[in-house]
Design an enzyme around this catalytic site. Sequence first.
Site: not given
Length: 637
Positions: A317, A523
Amino acid sequence: MVRITLFFWGILVMCCWAAMAEAEYMKYKDPKQPINARIKDLLKRMTLEEKIGQMSQIDRTVASEEVMKKYFLGSVLSGGGSVPAEKASAQTWINMINGFQKGSLSTRLGIPMIYGIDALHGNNNVYKATIFPHNVGLGATRQAHTLNANMDPGLVKRIGAATALEVRATGIRYTFAPCIAVCRDPRWGRCYESYSEDHRIVQAMTEIIPGLQGEIPANSRKGVPFVDGKTKVAACAKHYLGDGGTTEGINENNTVISRHGLLSIHMPAYYNAVIKGVSTVMISYSSWNGIKMHANHDLITNYLKKTIRFRGFVISDWEGIDRITSPPHANYTYSILTGIQAGIDMIMIPSSYKEFIAGLTSLVKNNFIPMSRIDDAVKRILRVKFTMGLFESPYADNSFVNYLGSQEHRELAREAVRKTLVLLKNGESADKPLLPLPKKAKKILVAGSHADNLGYQCGGWTITWQGLSGNNHTSGTTILSAIKNTVDPTTEVVYRENPDPGFVKSGEFSYAIVLVGEPAYAETFGDSLNLTILEPGPSTITNVCGSVKCVVILITGRPVVIQPYLPMMDSLVAAWLPGTEGQGVADVLFGDYGFTGKLSRTWFKTVEQLPMNVGDKYYDPLFPFGFGLTTKPTKAT
């Protein structure tokens, strides 16, 4: 004698020509050769510098034609909201990407780069793209709840195919989707990226992968990546593993669960993804029982690569290896060593690429990382690139630009919106339903912060990383506009964002439609311990529903606290994050289509009950998993 001499000269010239032809023939450039033969041929020609370049992915903000050429970089990405220009056209995207590609192709071996983007609900970074409902809504579609051999999750497959076309319209060939997390706690800020708390629904929804990549041939080897033709893109199953199970839903936190629990709840959708030929797998920021997933050799190498035989490449990521240490980037050499040795093949750096390249080069030259590990990573990356046809068609195809935001795709998104809506309450009793609403009425009230806000309607990961508020950022239909488009021309529609009780009481409204919910977020910014709706939502519900018959429509990325307000509502609809095509809400609200959606998530009474999921020993929800009232289409006005 002269004839003999000429004869030998002829033989010599022919031999030289043959040798030159042999020298010029590069097997890896021959599309007729098997992919494994092409990989082997190319790998043996590559230097360490070229191999490490292939393992590096950088953001477009630090990329250029010169940088691509100098460092042999394998990939470029757009992070959330990273665009070539505000409201950039498809052609602007294509020109930028072709420029980077030109740099890659001018290298000694001419290995094309792959460009990636977060196309999570359509090509959502791009101006005027079709924005589909977020996954939390798609999980509520009826197809997902059939859960048997006759199940037809064709909707998400069609959405995948449409998304692929809109991604290709901008010259991009790789999307960091789908998210196949199993969200076990709605306090998690990424819960709307998850289809369900039930892994069976998430497994069913992996049908989006053949939509994005194409249908894998029946005789294909399991685990080998597959991308079919010019209309498809490489997909990415994420975030491996257990991202949806963290304590209290805290993003990037620790998932505390047994190995059996991890493999039985969070792993099953990855089996489906690998079988369907997913090209890449992205690693989760989170930890499992205290071990960072970016450092987990057992689950990445031993399980994903060796046990279930995934043959595509594993990608980190954004700055994922940096976060192996606390604080992040505290010991970058250690992070590189640990991440690469864990089995990560491509590193989403995304900006400090010189430091990464120097660090990895040093680790290999000093024998901390064996060349076999580097070769494994590069083979996997090349396998995906060869499979995609990048070597044969490295540049963007301009003929796709008209697919971006096409009417056909908007109609598909509108259909998806209709099927995601879940009717939670409808009148005082089944004999006295409020919905569907009559199109013909003297005067109706539309209220709430989410009635006329395309940004809120789309949610996070839309145009920017966190999403936006307002109507000027992309093209679409707000729910207020959809209502006005749908009611009878003689019906007066009055809109007030937060009307006071006096206005409502004196208005002589036939009924009211209240749209409230959450702001846009993504997020960690979406992590919430209280799960309340955005102010002044509660007062809007009270002011309106206390004085007139009302239907409340929730625009949220997850179940929220609604029990205190439920008694004053006549009807309640969960519309999730429907995207740009708000007309789909009005289609069902006024009876052109019936409500069919079913909850793919448990709707709690209070946050103190969380986490609470279907199958738990103690299960006392406000609305249980699978709940959803239905209505029939009507032509009555």
